[in-house]
Structure formats: structure tokens, C-alpha cells
Design a protein around this motif. Structure first.
Motif, PDB file in Angstrom:
ATOM      1  N   LEU A 114      25.215  -5.762  18.405  1.00 24.15           N
ATOM      2  CA  LEU A 114      23.978  -5.775  17.575  1.00 24.15           C
ATOM      3  C   LEU A 114      23.060  -6.656  18.277  1.00 24.15           C
ATOM      4  O   LEU A 114      23.310  -7.723  18.789  1.00 24.15           O
ATOM      5  CB  LEU A 114      24.258  -6.436  16.273  1.00 24.15           C
ATOM      6  N   GLU A 115      21.604  -6.125  18.274  1.00 28.06           N
ATOM      7  CA  GLU A 115      20.455  -6.834  19.014  1.00 28.06           C
ATOM      8  C   GLU A 115      19.718  -7.462  18.066  1.00 28.06           C
ATOM      9  O   GLU A 115      19.279  -6.717  16.985  1.00 28.06           O
ATOM     10  CB  GLU A 115      19.805  -5.694  19.956  1.00 28.06           C
ATOM     11  N   LEU A 116      19.471  -8.840  18.069  1.00 28.75           N
ATOM     12  CA  LEU A 116      18.602  -9.364  17.050  1.00 28.75           C
ATOM     13  C   LEU A 116      17.590 -10.237  17.835  1.00 28.75           C
ATOM     14  O   LEU A 116      17.797 -10.529  18.867  1.00 28.75           O
ATOM     15  CB  LEU A 116      19.575 -10.355  16.486  1.00 28.75           C
ATOM     16  N   THR A 117      16.548 -10.258  17.389  1.00 26.76           N
ATOM     17  CA  THR A 117      15.195 -10.976  18.009  1.00 26.76           C
ATOM     18  C   THR A 117      15.514 -12.579  17.528  1.00 26.76           C
ATOM     19  O   THR A 117      16.057 -12.812  16.502  1.00 26.76           O
ATOM     20  CB  THR A 117      13.803 -10.534  17.465  1.00 26.76           C
ATOM     21  N   GLU A 118      14.904 -13.281  18.308  1.00 30.67           N
ATOM     22  CA  GLU A 118      14.756 -14.824  17.878  1.00 30.67           C
ATOM     23  C   GLU A 118      14.305 -15.134  16.508  1.00 30.67           C
ATOM     24  O   GLU A 118      14.540 -16.093  15.909  1.00 30.67           O
ATOM     25  CB  GLU A 118      13.967 -15.508  18.797  1.00 30.67           C
ATOM     26  N   SER A 119      13.234 -14.266  16.080  1.00 30.05           N
ATOM     27  CA  SER A 119      12.685 -14.397  14.705  1.00 30.05           C
ATOM     28  C   SER A 119      13.587 -14.207  13.574  1.00 30.05           C
ATOM     29  O   SER A 119      13.762 -14.653  12.521  1.00 30.05           O
ATOM     30  CB  SER A 119      11.385 -13.686  14.494  1.00 30.05           C
ATOM     31  N   ILE A 120      14.357 -12.887  13.722  1.00 31.87           N
ATOM     32  CA  ILE A 120      15.381 -12.684  12.849  1.00 31.87           C
ATOM     33  C   ILE A 120      16.482 -13.969  12.675  1.00 31.87           C
ATOM     34  O   ILE A 120      16.986 -14.387  11.728  1.00 31.87           O
ATOM     35  CB  ILE A 120      16.305 -11.320  13.250  1.00 31.87           C
ATOM     36  N   ILE A 121      16.775 -14.229  13.887  1.00 34.85           N
ATOM     37  CA  ILE A 121      17.996 -15.367  13.920  1.00 34.85           C
ATOM     38  C   ILE A 121      17.461 -16.612  13.199  1.00 34.85           C
ATOM     39  O   ILE A 121      17.875 -17.200  12.507  1.00 34.85           O
ATOM     40  CB  ILE A 121      18.112 -15.741  15.433  1.00 34.85           C
ATOM     41  N   ASP A 177      17.479 -10.160  21.642  1.00 35.52           N
ATOM     42  CA  ASP A 177      16.461  -9.171  22.138  1.00 35.52           C
ATOM     43  C   ASP A 177      15.224 -10.194  22.492  1.00 35.52           C
ATOM     44  O   ASP A 177      14.823 -10.844  21.700  1.00 35.52           O
ATOM     45  CB  ASP A 177      16.284  -8.023  21.333  1.00 35.52           C
ATOM     46  N   ASP A 178      14.398  -9.424  23.443  1.00 36.56           N
ATOM     47  CA  ASP A 178      13.196  -9.900  23.833  1.00 36.56           C
ATOM     48  C   ASP A 178      13.289 -11.515  23.958  1.00 36.56           C
ATOM     49  O   ASP A 178      12.301 -12.192  23.592  1.00 36.56           O
ATOM     50  CB  ASP A 178      12.039  -9.444  22.488  1.00 36.56           C
ATOM     51  N   PHE A 179      14.190 -11.789  24.812  1.00 32.88           N
ATOM     52  CA  PHE A 179      14.463 -13.385  24.679  1.00 32.88           C
ATOM     53  C   PHE A 179      13.264 -14.053  25.552  1.00 32.88           C
ATOM     54  O   PHE A 179      12.724 -13.430  26.640  1.00 32.88           O
ATOM     55  CB  PHE A 179      15.896 -13.419  25.496  1.00 32.88           C
ATOM     56  N   GLY A 180      12.909 -15.008  25.067  1.00 33.75           N
ATOM     57  CA  GLY A 180      11.800 -15.799  25.683  1.00 33.75           C
ATOM     58  C   GLY A 180      10.469 -15.644  25.069  1.00 33.75           C
ATOM     59  O   GLY A 180       9.469 -16.216  25.306  1.00 33.75           O
ATOM     60  N   THR A 181      10.556 -14.720  23.977  1.00 34.09           N
ATOM     61  CA  THR A 181       9.002 -14.295  23.457  1.00 34.09           C
ATOM     62  C   THR A 181       8.787 -14.799  21.925  1.00 34.09           C
ATOM     63  O   THR A 181       7.845 -14.693  21.391  1.00 34.09           O
ATOM     64  CB  THR A 181       8.764 -12.693  23.199  1.00 34.09           C
ATOM     65  N   GLY A 182       9.967 -15.609  21.491  1.00 34.75           N
ATOM     66  CA  GLY A 182      10.158 -15.876  20.299  1.00 34.75           C
ATOM     67  C   GLY A 182       9.603 -17.070  19.433  1.00 34.75           C
ATOM     68  O   GLY A 182       9.494 -17.651  18.524  1.00 34.75           O
TER      69      GLY A 182
END
Ligand code: C2E
Ligand code: CA
Ligand code: CA
Ligand code: CA
Length: 278
Positions: A147-154, A178-183
Motif C-alpha cells: 500500500l502506497e501512502l504519501t507523507e501527508s496521509i501518514i 510515496d513521493d518521498f521528500g515532497t511532504g
């Protein structure tokens, strides 16, 4: 001047009306889309850099909207997140991806499927059960699902999310950022959450060969992931030079147009055969 002002007012109002009615139309069409089976999933291979083999695929939703052709997920996922439809769409994606994985497995393909999640899906108290039932229905090993989660979801409801992710982790499901480093978030969540993988955002990969800062960011993420015992995958790899540099930095996996665009499910077995050693 007064008349002018009034005209201008009317002009803007019309434009707003148009935008608004287009949005309402889009929303209505979106509500019909599930029932009319207008969605499909495409799959983009994920390659292990050392062996050159496909080890997984990411499921990416596509909407064939009648009269409008293919609508990009960037144009309807945010809307579906706002109006709550994403919960139903997300369940459909999970179900479809698991059914497809079972079919590939029956054809002798050994891979993992990654599914993107949106924040509202995690607010669903039954989310874990849904995942468990889906895995059971298609007789899948939980570690075959990522399951892929973005930092903002986490970071949204940290305490709730930790509990949920710990449950999923206990089941054996893999979790990636997901999109690691953009959050814009602190890195401390990396040690508090049961994560398996970091996905380096494509914005850092795009100019990795020409922008020394991007190269440094990629190298740093890779070495940090390595030290934290996390798998690291680079997204958006479009050419051999980018891949060579990521390989030199010790990146484990990649995905991107260089290997393949996202493709319909039927095309995955051929791509798979091409990378298997005889
Ligand atoms: P994402 O999860 O970051 O997915 C990667 C996006 O990059 C995909 O766009 C993919 O087609 C594209 N891509 C892959 N390789 C390359 C490359 O080498 N170069 C470039 N320039 N792009 C590449 P796509 O399929 O249009 O999806 C856009 C976004 O929509 C996804 O970004 C994800 O956030 C969202 N999305 C897609 N499917 C789903 C879904 O089933 N559920 C949810 N919640 N979101 C989804
Ligand atoms: Ca993704
Ligand atoms: Ca991404
Ligand atoms: Ca994204």
C-alpha cells in the motif's frame, strides 16, 4: 464607468458559471463511472536494479469517460477525495488489483502489486477488514500487496494512522511512502511507523544527471533508507543515464518510462518474460 463595471461583472459571472457547471458535470459523470464500469487499472513494472527483473507493478487508475477519452487521475482523484467517492473507488481499485494478481499468479508470475491510497480510505473503520477479506478472497499472501501512502496521509491523524498501519504490518502487508521528500514533514515518523519502502519522488530523479543538488538528495535518501533497513525505489526514471547514477548510489529498485509506461494488465506477462533469465 458604471456600465463597464456591470459588464465586467457579468463577464466574470458567466465564466464562473461555466467552470462551475463543468465541475458539476464532471462530478455527475464520476458518480456514474463505477456503475458503468468506466474505470480500469494500468500497471507499471517495478524493476530490481541488480537483477534487472520485474519484482512488482504499481496499479494506476484510468478513467475512460464517454465522449472525453482518457481522463488523467490527476483530474479526478482530487475531486473524488473531496466528495468522498474515493472510498468506493479505492475499494474497487484494491479488489481489481488483487483479482489481477491472483490471475498472474495462476499464470506462474511471481510479483507484488502496489496500490495507491487516499486519506479518506484510512478514515474508514473497516479498512483493515476490507484488505484482509480481499487477500483471503483471492488467496494471496499479504506480503504480495503493498500500500502506497504519501507523507501527508501518514501525518494526518498520527495516532490513528499508527494503529492502522501496525495492524496492516502485523497482517504482513507491505507499506511504502510515496513521493518521498515532497511532504515537508519531519523524518521522525520513519522510526515510529512500520514502513518497508521509500519511493523517491520523480521531481528529484528528473534532473539527477544535470543538477548536483538533486543528485545529492537522491544519494542521501538512498543511504538513509539503507541504514534504516528500508527498500528504496526511484520513480520517473526515463533514461539510461539516470538509471546508471541511481545504480551507482546503491538504489534497489526503479520504475519509469525507461523500462515501461503503465500498461494494461494483458501486457505484463510479455514484459515479465523479457526480463527473466533463461
Ligand atoms: P503517483 O502515485 O506518484 O504515480 C506516478 C505517476 O507518474 C503516474 O501518473 C505514472 O504514470 C507517472 N510516471 C511513471 N513513470 C514516469 C516517467 O518515467 N516519467 C513521468 N514523467 N511520469 C511517469 P498517473 O498514472 O497519471 O497518476 C497520477 C497520480 O494519480 C498518481 O501519482 C497517484 O497520486 C494518483 N493515482 C493514480 N491511481 C490512483 C489510485 O488508484 N488511487 C489513488 N488514491 N490515487 C491514484
Ligand atoms: Ca504511487
Ligand atoms: Ca509517486
Ligand atoms: Ca504523486
Amino acid at each position: 464607468a458604471k456600465a463597464n463595471g456591470r459588464n465586467r461583472y457579468h463577464f466574470y459571472n458567466h465564466r464562473l458559471d461555466n467552470e462551475q457547471s463543468e465541475r458539476v458535470e464532471l462530478e455527475n459523470a464520476l458518480f456514474q463511472a463505477l456503475r458503468h464500469e468506466e474505470f480500469e487499472l494500468h500497471y507499471q513494472p517495478q524493476i530490481e536494479i541488480q537483477s534487472g527483473r520485474i519484482i512488482g507493478v504499481e496499479a494506476l487508475i484510468r478513467w475512460q469517460r464517454p465522449g472525453h477519452g482518457m481522463v488523467s487521475p490527476a483530474n479526478f482523484i482530487p475531486l473524488a477525495e473531496e466528495n468522498g467517492l474515493i472510498t468506493e473507488i479505492g475499494s474497487w481499485v484494491l479488489e481489481r488489483a488483487c483479482a489481477q494478481l491472483q490471475q498472474w499468479q495462476q499464470q506462474g508470475l511471481d510479483l507484488r502489486v502496489s496500490v495507491n491510497l487516499s486519506a479518506p480510505q484510512l478514515d474508514d473503520a473497516n479498512f483493515c477488514d476490507k484488505v484482509a477479506r480481499c487477500l483471503k478472497r483471492y488467496r494471496l499472501d499479504p506480503s504480495q500487496l503493498e500500500l502506497e501512502l504519501t507523507e501527508s496521509i501518514i501525518m494526518k491523524h498520527v495516532d490513528q494512522t499508527i494503529q492502522l498501519l501496525e495492524q496492516l504490518d502485523k497482517m504482513g502487508v507491505h507499506l511504502s511512502v510515496d513521493d518521498f521528500g515532497t511532504g515537508y514533514s519531519s523524518l521522525s515518523y520513519l522510526k515510529r511507523f512500520p514502513l518497508n519502502k521509500l519511493k523517491i519522488d520523480q521531481s528529484f530523479v528528473r534532473e539527477i544527471c544535470v543538477d548536483p543538488d538533486d543528485a545529492t538528495i537522491c544519494r542521501t535518501i538512498i543511504s538513509m533508507a539503507d541504514n534504516l533497513n528500508l527498500t528504496v525505489i526511484a520513480e520517473g526514471v526515463e533514461d539510461a543515464d539516470q538509471l546508471a547514477m541511481l545504480a551507482e548510489f546503491g538504489c534497489h529498485q526503479y520504475q519509469g518510462y525507461f523500462f515501461s509506461r503503465p500498461v494494461p494488465a494483458e501486457q505484463i506477462p510479455d514484459l515479465f518474460d523479457n526480463t527473466e533469465q533463461p
